[in-house]
Design a protein around this motif. Structure first.
Motif, mmCIF file in Angstrom:
data_model
loop_
_atom_site.group_PDB
_atom_site.id
_atom_site.type_symbol
_atom_site.label_atom_id
_atom_site.label_comp_id
_atom_site.label_asym_id
_atom_site.label_seq_id
_atom_site.Cartn_x
_atom_site.Cartn_y
_atom_site.Cartn_z
ATOM 1 N N ASP A 104 0.817 -1.212 0.000
ATOM 2 C CA ASP A 104 0.000 0.000 0.000
ATOM 3 C C ASP A 104 0.855 1.268 0.000
ATOM 4 O O ASP A 104 0.424 2.321 -0.496
ATOM 5 N N LYS A 105 2.048 1.195 0.554
ATOM 6 C CA LYS A 105 3.025 2.297 0.597
ATOM 7 C C LYS A 105 2.453 3.588 1.189
ATOM 8 O O LYS A 105 2.480 4.650 0.563
ATOM 9 N N PRO A 106 1.913 3.536 2.422
ATOM 10 C CA PRO A 106 1.466 4.795 3.041
ATOM 11 C C PRO A 106 2.630 5.685 3.447
ATOM 12 O O PRO A 106 2.449 6.878 3.669
ATOM 13 N N PHE A 107 3.821 5.125 3.564
ATOM 14 C CA PHE A 107 5.016 5.896 3.880
ATOM 15 C C PHE A 107 6.232 5.149 3.375
ATOM 16 O O PHE A 107 6.148 3.984 2.977
ATOM 17 N N SER A 108 7.362 5.833 3.368
ATOM 18 C CA SER A 108 8.621 5.236 2.960
ATOM 19 C C SER A 108 9.671 5.564 4.005
ATOM 20 O O SER A 108 9.442 6.376 4.914
ATOM 21 N N ILE A 109 10.828 4.937 3.905
ATOM 22 C CA ILE A 109 11.906 5.208 4.842
ATOM 23 C C ILE A 109 12.361 6.659 4.678
ATOM 24 O O ILE A 109 12.606 7.124 3.571
ATOM 25 N N GLY A 110 12.458 7.356 5.790
ATOM 26 C CA GLY A 110 12.822 8.768 5.775
ATOM 27 C C GLY A 110 11.635 9.704 5.840
ATOM 28 O O GLY A 110 11.822 10.916 5.988
ATOM 29 N N ASP A 111 10.385 9.169 5.769
ATOM 30 C CA ASP A 111 9.191 10.012 5.819
ATOM 31 C C ASP A 111 8.840 10.366 7.258
ATOM 32 O O ASP A 111 9.045 9.576 8.181
ATOM 33 N N TRP A 112 8.287 11.550 7.413
ATOM 34 C CA TRP A 112 7.783 12.005 8.709
ATOM 35 C C TRP A 112 6.297 11.650 8.775
ATOM 36 O O TRP A 112 5.497 12.148 7.993
ATOM 37 N N ILE A 113 5.950 10.756 9.711
ATOM 38 C CA ILE A 113 4.572 10.287 9.815
ATOM 39 C C ILE A 113 4.003 10.619 11.194
ATOM 40 O O ILE A 113 4.746 10.836 12.159
ATOM 41 N N TYR A 114 2.675 10.648 11.239
ATOM 42 C CA TYR A 114 1.963 10.862 12.501
ATOM 43 C C TYR A 114 0.803 9.883 12.578
ATOM 44 O O TYR A 114 0.028 9.735 11.624
ATOM 45 N N THR A 115 0.701 9.181 13.711
ATOM 46 C CA THR A 115 -0.433 8.307 13.997
ATOM 47 C C THR A 115 -0.890 8.603 15.430
ATOM 48 O O THR A 115 -0.186 9.292 16.172
ATOM 49 N N PRO A 116 -2.046 8.112 15.823
ATOM 50 C CA PRO A 116 -2.479 8.340 17.211
ATOM 51 C C PRO A 116 -1.499 7.797 18.255
ATOM 52 O O PRO A 116 -1.543 8.227 19.415
ATOM 53 N N SER A 117 -0.627 6.877 17.873
ATOM 54 C CA SER A 117 0.286 6.282 18.850
ATOM 55 C C SER A 117 1.734 6.727 18.708
ATOM 56 O O SER A 117 2.527 6.519 19.621
ATOM 57 N N ILE A 118 2.119 7.343 17.573
ATOM 58 C CA ILE A 118 3.533 7.655 17.355
ATOM 59 C C ILE A 118 3.656 8.796 16.350
ATOM 60 O O ILE A 118 2.793 8.975 15.479
ATOM 61 N N GLU A 119 4.734 9.566 16.487
ATOM 62 C CA GLU A 119 5.078 10.591 15.495
ATOM 63 C C GLU A 119 6.592 10.643 15.383
ATOM 64 O O GLU A 119 7.305 10.665 16.391
ATOM 65 N N GLY A 120 7.101 10.641 14.158
ATOM 66 C CA GLY A 120 8.540 10.697 13.953
ATOM 67 C C GLY A 120 8.900 10.342 12.519
ATOM 68 O O GLY A 120 8.050 10.365 11.625
ATOM 69 N N VAL A 121 10.177 10.007 12.339
ATOM 70 C CA VAL A 121 10.724 9.690 11.014
ATOM 71 C C VAL A 121 10.946 8.186 10.917
ATOM 72 O O VAL A 121 11.564 7.583 11.806
ATOM 73 N N VAL A 122 10.465 7.564 9.852
ATOM 74 C CA VAL A 122 10.594 6.118 9.654
ATOM 75 C C VAL A 122 12.046 5.793 9.318
ATOM 76 O O VAL A 122 12.633 6.370 8.406
ATOM 77 N N GLU A 123 12.643 4.852 10.084
ATOM 78 C CA GLU A 123 14.028 4.448 9.846
ATOM 79 C C GLU A 123 14.144 3.064 9.224
ATOM 80 O O GLU A 123 15.052 2.808 8.438
ATOM 81 N N ASP A 124 13.216 2.168 9.544
ATOM 82 C CA ASP A 124 13.339 0.803 9.027
ATOM 83 C C ASP A 124 11.999 0.096 9.161
ATOM 84 O O ASP A 124 11.176 0.447 10.019
ATOM 85 N N ILE A 125 11.785 -0.885 8.294
ATOM 86 C CA ILE A 125 10.621 -1.764 8.392
ATOM 87 C C ILE A 125 11.070 -3.182 8.113
ATOM 88 O O ILE A 125 11.849 -3.427 7.191
ATOM 89 N N ASN A 126 10.633 -4.122 8.956
ATOM 90 C CA ASN A 126 10.966 -5.522 8.760
ATOM 91 C C ASN A 126 9.703 -6.363 8.832
ATOM 92 O O ASN A 126 8.589 -5.829 8.789
#
Length: 367
Positions: free
Chosen positions: A194-216
């Motif tokens: 679905d690609k709602p975000f990519s590595i390096g993107d600044w995201i906000y959710t009800p539980s977290i806000e920050g920059v994505v560093e990795d996904i496994n």
């Protein structure tokens, strides 16, 4: 006595000495490989335009070092008068070592496969998302491990048919025991596709806000603005609304400007017109949507409503643009001699308030 010892064990000692010399020769070959051949290969690969061949050589460096030592051990032991069963075991050991060394090289290369992905993007004119690259690296490594284990089991005479049949019977038990883990894996696949975000993107959710560093397979790592690294299960992210601030086309600025009530109407109109003109001529303000209107009468001020967007979406540049706009608005108000309002309250008394100081009673003299 010594002559008897030599006659009985002289040939064996000679064979052991030659075996040691064979092993030392392979150690020397390893030294030559590191000093000359490997450095020569690096010089050749550095001349090319791609980094992939350089990463390929670096990935196989350590496995080749270990493999040369194993070859030395094999040929040294093979020279000794071993039994047929021992020779067979030694040959299996050599084949297994070669398989593991080659697999280790490809395993290392999968960890630095950015060069490979770049080559694929250039040759086939396709784009591989940054969030997909580490996911593919982990899949490739997992496939390599499974293939190596399968080949090694077959090499040592173990049948994998029973293992495969056992996986079918144990699949239900594993799925029940690892329900949450499987949910995170499937959620990770959903995020990848679905690609709602990519590595390096600044995201906000009800539980977290920050920059994505990795996904496994199991989780996503997000670096907060307090520099804390938070690991969020993929199933949690997949079930939450995600705001991707990095994909904004423009960044909003909106606020209200309060002017004092005794501001004349003509000055108010000139301020509104000057602010709107300034925003439309500002090089860092998006021209599509700009609103500057006299919104209404508030308790303490005449309210001017401002609504516009910056062209940049980067936080640091956005703050600089907002500061520049604020300073220009202050300059407009100073030129028109229009003061800003601030909360205040006036009190009125029905009867005049006597603020004169009352005389104090003198103490009576008791003498």
């Amino acid at each position: 006595m010594f002559a008897d010892f030599l006659s009985n064990y002289g040939t064996l000692i000679k064979q052991i000495a030659i075996a040691v010399l064979i092993f030392l020769a392979f150690l020397l070959l390893r030294k030559i490989f590191i000093t000359y051949i490997f450095r020569l290969l690096l010089k050749i690969t550095k001349r090319t335009t791609s980094d992939f061949d350089n990463q390929l050589v670096m990935s196989f460096e350590k496995p080749m070092r270990v493999l040369i030592i194993i070859l030395g051990i094999y040929f040294a032991l093979a020279y000794l008068p071993l039994k047929e069963a021992q020779d067979t075991l030694l040959l299996k050991f050599l084949k297994s070592s070669i398989i593991v060394a080659i697999a280790a090289g490809f395993y290392n290369m999968a960890g630095v496969s950015s060069g490979l992905f770049e080559e694929i993007e250039k040759k086939f004119n396709v784009h591989i998302d940054k969030i997909l690259k580490p996911f593919l690296e982990k899949i490739i490594r997992a496939v390599i491990v499974v293939l190596v284990v399968t080949v090694l089991l077959q090499e040592w005479g173990y049948s994998i048919d029973g293992l495969i049949a056992g996986l079918g019977l144990g699949g239900l038990a594993i799925s029940l025991a690892a329900k949450d883990t499987l949910a995170n894996i499937f959620a990770g696949v959903v995020i990848i596709t679905d690609k709602p975000f990519s590595i390096g993107d600044w995201i906000y959710t009800p539980s977290i806000e920050g920059v994505v560093e990795d996904i496994n397979f199991r989780s996503t790592k997000v670096r907060t603005f307090a520099q804390a690294l938070i690991t969020v299960p993929n199933s949690t992210l997949a079930n939450e609304p995600i705001t991707n601030w990095s994909r904004m086309g423009k960044r909003r600025i909106t606020f209200k400007l309060g002017l004092q009530y005794f501001t004349p109407r003509d000055k108010l109109e000139r301020c509104i017109q000057a602010i709107e003109t300034m925003l439309r001529e500002h090089p860092d303000i998006h021209k599509e949507t700009i609103f500057v209107t006299f919104e209404g009468f508030e308790n303490h001020s005449l309210e001017i409503f401002l609504y516009f967007f910056t062209i940049t979406t980067k936080w640091e540049e956005y703050l600089k643009v907002r500061q520049d706009v604020n300073l220009r608005i202050m300059k407009i108000l100073e030129d028109e001699q229009v003061p800003l309002a601030f909360p205040g309250r006036s009190l009125y008394f029905e009867t005049p308030l006597d603020t004169r100081q009352q005389p104090q009673d003198k103490p009576q003299d008791k003498t």
